[in-house]
Enzyme design. Structure first.
Site, PDB file in Angstrom:
ATOM      1  NE  ARG A  23      -2.049  -1.306   3.513  1.00 31.28           N
ATOM      2  CZ  ARG A  23      -2.337  -0.983   4.774  1.00 31.28           C
ATOM      3  NH1 ARG A  23      -3.464  -0.380   5.055  1.00 31.28           N
ATOM      4  NH2 ARG A  23      -1.515  -1.274   5.760  1.00 31.28           N
ATOM      5  CG  ASN A  41      -3.939  -4.303   3.437  1.00 33.08           C
ATOM      6  OD1 ASN A  41      -3.406  -4.295   2.341  1.00 33.08           O
ATOM      7  ND2 ASN A  41      -3.255  -4.275   4.566  1.00 33.08           N
TER       8      ASN A  41
END
Length: 94
Positions: A23, A41
């Site tokens: 990320r 996520n």
């Protein structure tokens, strides 16, 4: 760039993509390339992201997702192209 020139790609990345800075690296890469959107996520172990901006830059981010961060091991990238939603900046969503 006018709204007519913007595209949006909604991606779902599977593999070893959580706990490997996927990320954060996605956010930094998108910002470097001037792409707006977000990344997060999912509970099933995948990473979901939306990229908006110039078609070439967005396509570049989709391609980048196939590799991702150096510690990631990407199995698949599913892409859906959608109408832009006017994202501004790039952030990690919870």
């Amino acid at each position: 760039m006018s709204d007519d020139d913007r595209v949006r790609a909604h991606v779902f990345v599977s593999g070893k993509v959580q706990g490997v800075y996927y990320r954060a690296t996605t956010r930094d890469t998108a910002r470097d390339r001037g792409v707006d959107g977000w990344v997060r996520n999912l509970d099933d172990g995948r990473v979901e992201a939306a990229f908006e901006g110039d078609a070439d830059a967005v396509e570049g981010m989709v391609e980048w997702c196939h590799t991702g961060s150096t510690a990631a091991d990407v199995d698949d990238v599913a892409v859906e192209y959608e109408a832009p939603e006017g994202e501004s900046g790039f952030r990690i969503r919870r």
